[in-house]
Design a protein around this motif. Structure first.
Motif, PDB file in Angstrom:
ATOM      1  N   VAL A 190      44.560  32.950  33.184  1.00  0.00           N
ATOM      2  CA  VAL A 190      45.678  33.805  32.759  1.00  0.00           C
ATOM      3  C   VAL A 190      46.233  34.598  33.946  1.00  0.00           C
ATOM      4  O   VAL A 190      46.764  35.688  33.788  1.00  0.00           O
ATOM      5  N   ARG A 191      46.072  34.037  35.145  1.00  0.00           N
ATOM      6  CA  ARG A 191      46.627  34.604  36.378  1.00  0.00           C
ATOM      7  C   ARG A 191      46.064  35.987  36.713  1.00  0.00           C
ATOM      8  O   ARG A 191      46.779  36.852  37.221  1.00  0.00           O
ATOM      9  N   GLN A 192      44.783  36.186  36.427  1.00  0.00           N
ATOM     10  CA  GLN A 192      44.089  37.393  36.882  1.00  0.00           C
ATOM     11  C   GLN A 192      42.990  36.968  37.857  1.00  0.00           C
ATOM     12  O   GLN A 192      41.817  37.309  37.711  1.00  0.00           O
ATOM     13  N   GLY A 193      43.402  36.204  38.877  1.00  0.00           N
ATOM     14  CA  GLY A 193      42.451  35.568  39.773  1.00  0.00           C
ATOM     15  C   GLY A 193      41.609  36.530  40.584  1.00  0.00           C
ATOM     16  O   GLY A 193      40.412  36.306  40.776  1.00  0.00           O
ATOM     17  N   GLU A 194      42.214  37.602  41.104  1.00  0.00           N
ATOM     18  CA  GLU A 194      41.448  38.512  41.954  1.00  0.00           C
ATOM     19  C   GLU A 194      40.310  39.163  41.176  1.00  0.00           C
ATOM     20  O   GLU A 194      39.180  39.263  41.670  1.00  0.00           O
ATOM     21  N   ARG A 195      40.609  39.601  39.962  1.00  0.00           N
ATOM     22  CA  ARG A 195      39.538  40.196  39.154  1.00  0.00           C
ATOM     23  C   ARG A 195      38.520  39.129  38.756  1.00  0.00           C
ATOM     24  O   ARG A 195      37.315  39.395  38.698  1.00  0.00           O
ATOM     25  N   ALA A 196      38.993  37.924  38.485  1.00  0.00           N
ATOM     26  CA  ALA A 196      38.075  36.833  38.153  1.00  0.00           C
ATOM     27  C   ALA A 196      37.060  36.629  39.274  1.00  0.00           C
ATOM     28  O   ALA A 196      35.852  36.515  39.028  1.00  0.00           O
ATOM     29  N   VAL A 197      37.532  36.599  40.512  1.00  0.00           N
ATOM     30  CA  VAL A 197      36.636  36.402  41.653  1.00  0.00           C
ATOM     31  C   VAL A 197      35.632  37.548  41.751  1.00  0.00           C
ATOM     32  O   VAL A 197      34.435  37.328  41.999  1.00  0.00           O
ATOM     33  N   ARG A 198      36.088  38.783  41.547  1.00  0.00           N
ATOM     34  CA  ARG A 198      35.170  39.930  41.617  1.00  0.00           C
ATOM     35  C   ARG A 198      34.063  39.805  40.566  1.00  0.00           C
ATOM     36  O   ARG A 198      32.884  40.044  40.851  1.00  0.00           O
ATOM     37  N   LEU A 199      34.437  39.444  39.342  1.00  0.00           N
ATOM     38  CA  LEU A 199      33.438  39.348  38.276  1.00  0.00           C
ATOM     39  C   LEU A 199      32.457  38.212  38.542  1.00  0.00           C
ATOM     40  O   LEU A 199      31.243  38.358  38.323  1.00  0.00           O
TER      41      LEU A 199
END
Length: 588
Positions: free
Chosen positions: A473-482
């Motif tokens: 859903v185009r929240q890649g930066e937060r995805a990588v952090r998690l």
């Protein structure tokens, strides 16, 4: 019409005959309890037989007859059934357990309206009497077909004379070489180098309890109790708790507590032991400073199995307090308001969760049967619905279902029921998020995952799966952090974490980072699609075509027309970019 003309066959089948050991004495000592336990065990066996490829053709009193097309399936079922029923003994409240003896033969049989007939049926019935309670015996014909299996221990009992049979028959007892080893582990990542990880003050690993009962069937309890402590402790927002998989692997590989702490990058270890005698238990818990190996707190709990969940709660709360943790008001309220399930239902769920780690269709169905029984015993036990929801999500994910959409629908319904029963358990919201995601209901999926994280912010698998959802859903930066936090909490993380990370980087347009993450997978068979697309978008066409060929080698039936339906991307243009890259690599 004659009786003979009513029969069909003959057919070559494997026959399994099971009979309860000492049934008459059990009934004499406790008629009502024995009949109830027998009915419960027979109900489970009937359900499981079909899951393992067989069918029950006759039940009479305390025995049953089942037939299988495959001798290997029959033996696999027999050993799993015996292990299942032996683990049941811990949860019977001190009552004498039901123990079956099983005989297996192979030969031609005739089928009638009320069962199967033939020499092979008689042979299976006779040889079961030579099995130990909870054991399995096979004929020489079966032995010849399975003797090369590395996981089996086959021991000849000699040639025996059987009632009403003229020639003596050689009988073999069967056991599992890995009976005490527990579930198959997910392949582990290489452990982090000692000393490379910072040690937060409130960081902890829970080690599996040492089994002092002398009964290998209590191992599932030792692992299950430790896993539940991990779940309870990971709810504390300010406490970093290492995931079960990494904690258990490190404990198995390393003898020194100091080295375990260094490998996992934690300041504290929670260790302990478990001892059970009938329905009485003793649990010890020790909170240890890993670097010095000093014990900071130690407690011994004596009681009945019925009080085991209260003991868990006390260990979790005391450990959190001893690590100088601030327990937030919401967590105090959850601890005060939670209710405990029926003890036997809890045992069924623990046993089902052990099967989760095998990632095989029959084990998935076996676990589902246990969760069904837990729901029958305690219809308000939310965790049983969350666990059962997972079996349908797994069935969908591994393409084991003949009706994938129905599997997702069922997973979602069960997850909703789990949340209705227990709104404080993150597991129901997590399974709800996964089902919504693959139904491409993105707002509902992200909402469910966010709710789950609010309840359990330090669950490594939950962090990784939430990151996977956010990548779509185009929240890649937060995805990588998690996902990277999940890797910190689970240093021996499964390949799925790296796949999620590579997927997140790909959809952020960072193709080199995607390739780097995917290249670290131990089993790269599922990485080739993303690797082919990433190399193609970087203009590295030789590498792209190589991975495209690997896609077709691993999945000969792969087509872009089918695959474009799978990734749950929210934005159509993201899907088109992915599909175009696969075409550039040479896939069709």
């Amino acid at each position: 019409m004659s009786a003979q003309s009513d029969l069909s066959g003959p057919r070559l089948l494997t026959v399994l005959y099971a009979d309860v050991h000492g049934y008459t004495g059990l009934v004499e000592r406790d008629e009502a309890g024995t009949v109830a336990r027998l009915a419960r065990s027979l109900r489970l066996i009937r359900r499981l037989t079909g899951d393992y490829g067989g069918s029950v053709v006759n039940t009479a009193g305390d025995g049953l007859v089942a037939v299988f097309e495959s001798v290997h399936q029959a033996l696999h079922f027999a050993l799993e059934m015996q292990q299942e029923l032996s683990q049941d003994a811990a949860w019977t409240g001190g009552a004498e357990p039901i123990a079956y003896r099983i005989g297996i033969s192979i030969g031609e049989v005739f089928a009638g309206d009320d069962g199967v007939y033939g020499h092979s049926v008689n042979l299976a019935a006779r040889i079961q009497s030579f099995a130990a309670p909870g054991g399995v015996c096979i004929t020489e014909a079966v032995y010849r077909l399975v003797r090369g299996h590395p996981d089996l221990i086959l021991r000849s009992l000699g040639r025996k004379r059987l009632r009403n049979m003229t020639a003596p028959v050689e009988i073999y007892a069967v056991g599992l070489a890995s009976a005490a080893a527990g579930p198959r582990a997910i392949p582990a990542a290489p452990p982090p180098a000692a000393g490379t990880l910072a040690l937060p003050d409130a960081s902890l690993a829970v080690l599996p309890l040492e089994n002092l009962s002398g009964d290998p069937n209590d191992l599932h309890l030792c692992r299950g109790l430790a896993a539940d402590l991990i779940t309870s402790l990971s709810r504390f927002r300010h406490l970093m708790v290492i995931a079960r998989h990494s904690a258990f692997l490190a404990a198995a590989e390393v003898a020194s507590l100091r080295e375990i702490g260094r490998r996992l990058g934690v300041r504290y270890l929670l260790a302990g032991s478990f001892r059970r005698v009938d329905s009485r238990i003793r649990i010890t818990a020790d909170l240890i400073e890993a670097e010095t190996e000093n014990t900071l707190w130690s407690e011994r709990y004596d009681g009945a199995m019925a009080g085991i969940l209260d003991i868990q709660d006390d260990i979790a709360a005391t450990t959190a307090a001893r690590v100088a943790l601030r327990i937030e008001a919401a967590e105090r309220r959850r601890l005060a308001e939670q209710t405990h399930p029926a003890l036997y239902a809890y045992g069924l769920v623990l046993r089902g969760l052990e099967l989760d780690f095998r990632f095989r269709p029959e084990a998935n169905l076996h676990a589902r049967r246990l969760f069904e029984q837990a729901q029958e015993l305690d219809p308000l036990y939310g965790r049983s619905y969350a666990a059962m929801s997972r079996t349908f999500n797994v069935e969908w994910r591994y393409n084991w279902s003949s009706d994938p959409q129905a599997a997702l629908d069922r997973a979602l319904d069960l997850a909703k029921r789990a949340v209705e029963c227990d709104g404080f358990d993150a597991r129901g919201f997590s399974e709800m998020g996964l089902a919504h995601l693959y139904k491409k209901q993105h707002a509902e999926a992200t909402s469910a995952y966010e709710h789950a994280l609010a309840l359990n912010p330090n669950d490594a698998d939950l962090l990784a799966y939430t990151g996977d959802c956010l990548a779509y859903v185009r929240q890649g930066e937060r995805a990588v952090r998690l996902i990277r936090r999940a890797m910190r909490l689970n240093p021996y993380h499964p390949d799925a974490y790296l796949w999620f990370l590579g997927d997140a980087y790909f959809h952020m347009g960072e193709y080199a980072e995607a390739i780097e993450a995917l290249s670290r997978m131990r089993d790269g068979s599922e990485a080739h699609r993303l690797l082919a697309a990433s190399h193609a978008l970087l203009g590295q066409m030789d590498e792209a075509r190589h991975h495209a060929r690997e896609v077709m080698r691993v999945h000969p039936n792969f087509t872009i027309a089918h695959w474009r339906k799978v990734p749950p991307l929210q934005h159509p243009e993201d899907l088109e970019l992915y599909v175009d890259a696969l075409r550039m690599a040479g896939l069709r």
